[in-house]
Design an enzyme around this catalytic site. Structure first.
Site, short mmCIF file in Angstrom:
data_model
loop_
_atom_site.label_atom_id
_atom_site.label_comp_id
_atom_site.label_asym_id
_atom_site.label_seq_id
_atom_site.Cartn_x
_atom_site.Cartn_y
_atom_site.Cartn_z
N CYS A 193 0.80 -1.23 0.00
CA CYS A 193 0.00 0.00 0.00
C CYS A 193 0.83 1.28 0.00
O CYS A 193 0.82 2.04 -0.97
CB CYS A 193 -0.94 0.01 1.20
SG CYS A 193 -2.32 -1.14 1.06
N ILE A 194 1.53 1.53 1.09
CA ILE A 194 2.14 2.85 1.30
C ILE A 194 3.15 3.23 0.21
O ILE A 194 3.18 4.38 -0.21
CB ILE A 194 2.78 2.95 2.70
CG1 ILE A 194 1.72 2.67 3.76
CG2 ILE A 194 3.35 4.35 2.94
CD1 ILE A 194 2.25 2.65 5.17
#
Length: 446
Positions: free
Chosen positions: A280-281
């Site tokens: 994600c990040i």
């Protein structure tokens, strides 16, 4: 406006949902999909898991897990409920009432969105889509994907979204290895193509999670996840940059953060590291950057944060070189072992882990590299990395034979005092050695 047909289909589906008679199909049985399937089954729904990987399906049928933080006991219990089955056969989409898509959304080599998994999944579902089904996309993506990309693919079936079938988006919020928050107790944000689609999706999820947050549409729900992870990426970039500045000033950034977080308002602690990892990040902010360019907008703040975070592996390698030089050793030819390959502690997920870049940079400079990770016995094949190694056992003799140990992931299984007691040099990117007695070992922060 809803038609009589859509009203009738929605009423029928809602009745099945309320009776827990609606069969839920989860597409993609990975770090997001498998816990979600488990949660739906635990909530009383009949569940069908679909994955193109036959090995995963076979493992599940045998009651075995292929994900480190999900035990085989959990999988065995899931199979014993009699409410879960797994398959690779796309024709079984006709059997289900709700289809939830949990497939990867990585970046290309050019750091642009790779939506091929969503496209391929949509094309796989399309021939078997039938009236009255609900399709929910959970894969993280840029605002507009559900309606501009997935909807047209599904409508090639001849069915119309919002009329013949229902369409919604609910961003996954899985945090692998988190002992406090799992699928069941993380609120779900829900946006639909229309109110009926949203309300059906809310009704489906409401019995299995602690709170559903309805929003006005799919774009808001898609933007929500992008905001959540961009917020984290930018704040991590800030402390990574402060780490470099404070280190040059002889200040320990970890002590600074520890002091700052005593302020009871207006401050949230974020921590530096060797670079970003995970599904994600490191990825999601670039989805927003890419789509913003369609509107002639440039997300300079987000892009700068990305530059800082992606530069951290290089900074770690520079610190290793300086630390070795301080002992009168060149980087070339030195034995350097990386501790931790997974992108975060206590999981076996290596996706986007900065450890791969650090290994390759060190190897390119002539270092003799190795690694240890109790959760990753061998380096898996990766999209952007091509290094192949097996995890080495951490014995006192092995530690003493290394020129430098580099702590990249601070797994709970590690005895850092053992490392410090026997290794001549440790470069610590996680402040993992803060409580250790250094002895003869030289410890450098990076």
């Amino acid at each position: 406006m809803a038609s009589a047909t859509s009203d009738s289909l929605a009423k029928s589906l809602r009745e099945k949902i309320e009776r827990k008679a609606a069969t839920v199909c989860v597409v993609g049985l990975g770090y997001v999909g498998l816990p979600l399937a488990e949660t739906f089954a635990a909530g009383g729904y009949p569940v069908l898991g679909f994955d193109i990987d036959a090995k995963k399906v076979q493992s599940l049928k045998q009651g075995k897990s292929y994900i480190g933080h999900i035990s085989s006991e959990r999988v065995a219990e899931l199979m014993k409920t009699g409410r879960f089955d797994a398959t690779t056969e796309a024709r079984r989409f006709t059997e289900v009432d709700a289809i939830i898509i949990c497939v990867p959304t990585p970046l290309t080599e050019a750091r642009e969105p790779d939506l091929s998994y969503i496209v391929n999944t949509g094309e796989t579902i399309r021939p078997y889509l039938r009236p009255g089904q609900l399709v929910v996309l959970e894969s993280t993506t840029y605002p507009g994907t559900t309606e501009d990309l997935l909807q047209p693919i599904l409508e090639k079936s001849g069915l119309k979204a919002g009329q013949d079938f229902f369409l919604a988006f609910s961003p996954e919020r899985e945090d692998p290895g988190n002992k406090h928050f799992a699928t069941r107790n993380i609120p779900k944000v829900m946006g639909g193509l229309d109110i009926i689609s949203r309300d059906l999706a809310v009704a489906l999820y409401q019995p299995i999670v602690e709170g559903v947050v309805p929003v006005s549409g799919t774009r808001v729900a898609e933007a929500c996840k992008i905001l959540e992870n961009t917020y984290r990426a930018i704040n991590i970039a800030l402390v990574n940059e402060l780490k470099v500045v404070f280190n040059a000033m002889g200040i320990d950034v970890w002590e600074v953060i520890r002091a700052a977080k005593t302020k009871p308002f207006g401050f949230q602690a974020f921590y530096p590291g060797p670079g970003l990892g995970g599904h994600c990040i490191p990825i999601d902010p670039f989805y927003l950057t890419w789509v913003a360019r369609k509107f002639d907008l440039h997300t300079r703040f987000i892009e700068l944060a990305g530059e800082i975070n992606t530069s951290m592996p290089q900074y770690v390698v520079e610190r290793v070189g300086l630390a070795l030089n301080d002992l009168g050793k060149p980087l070339k030819g030195s034995k350097i072992c990386i501790l931790g390959i997974a992108y975060k502690k206590d999981v076996d997920d290596p996706r986007e882990s900065p450890a791969f870049t650090i290994l390759e940079l060190l190897e390119k400079r002539g270092a003799r590299v190795s690694y240890n990770d109790p959760h990753v016995p061998s380096l898996p094949a990766m999209r952007h990395h091509h290094i192949h190694l097996d995890s080495q056992e951490l014995t006192p003799a092995f530690l003493a034979a290394q020129d430098c140990m580099v702590i990249v992931t601070d797994h709970s299984a590690y005895d850092f005092q053992l490392v410090v007691d026997h290794a001549p040099l440790v470069v610590d990117t996680r402040n993992a050695t803060a409580g250790c007695k250094p002895g003869k070992c030289k410890i450098w922060k990076a």
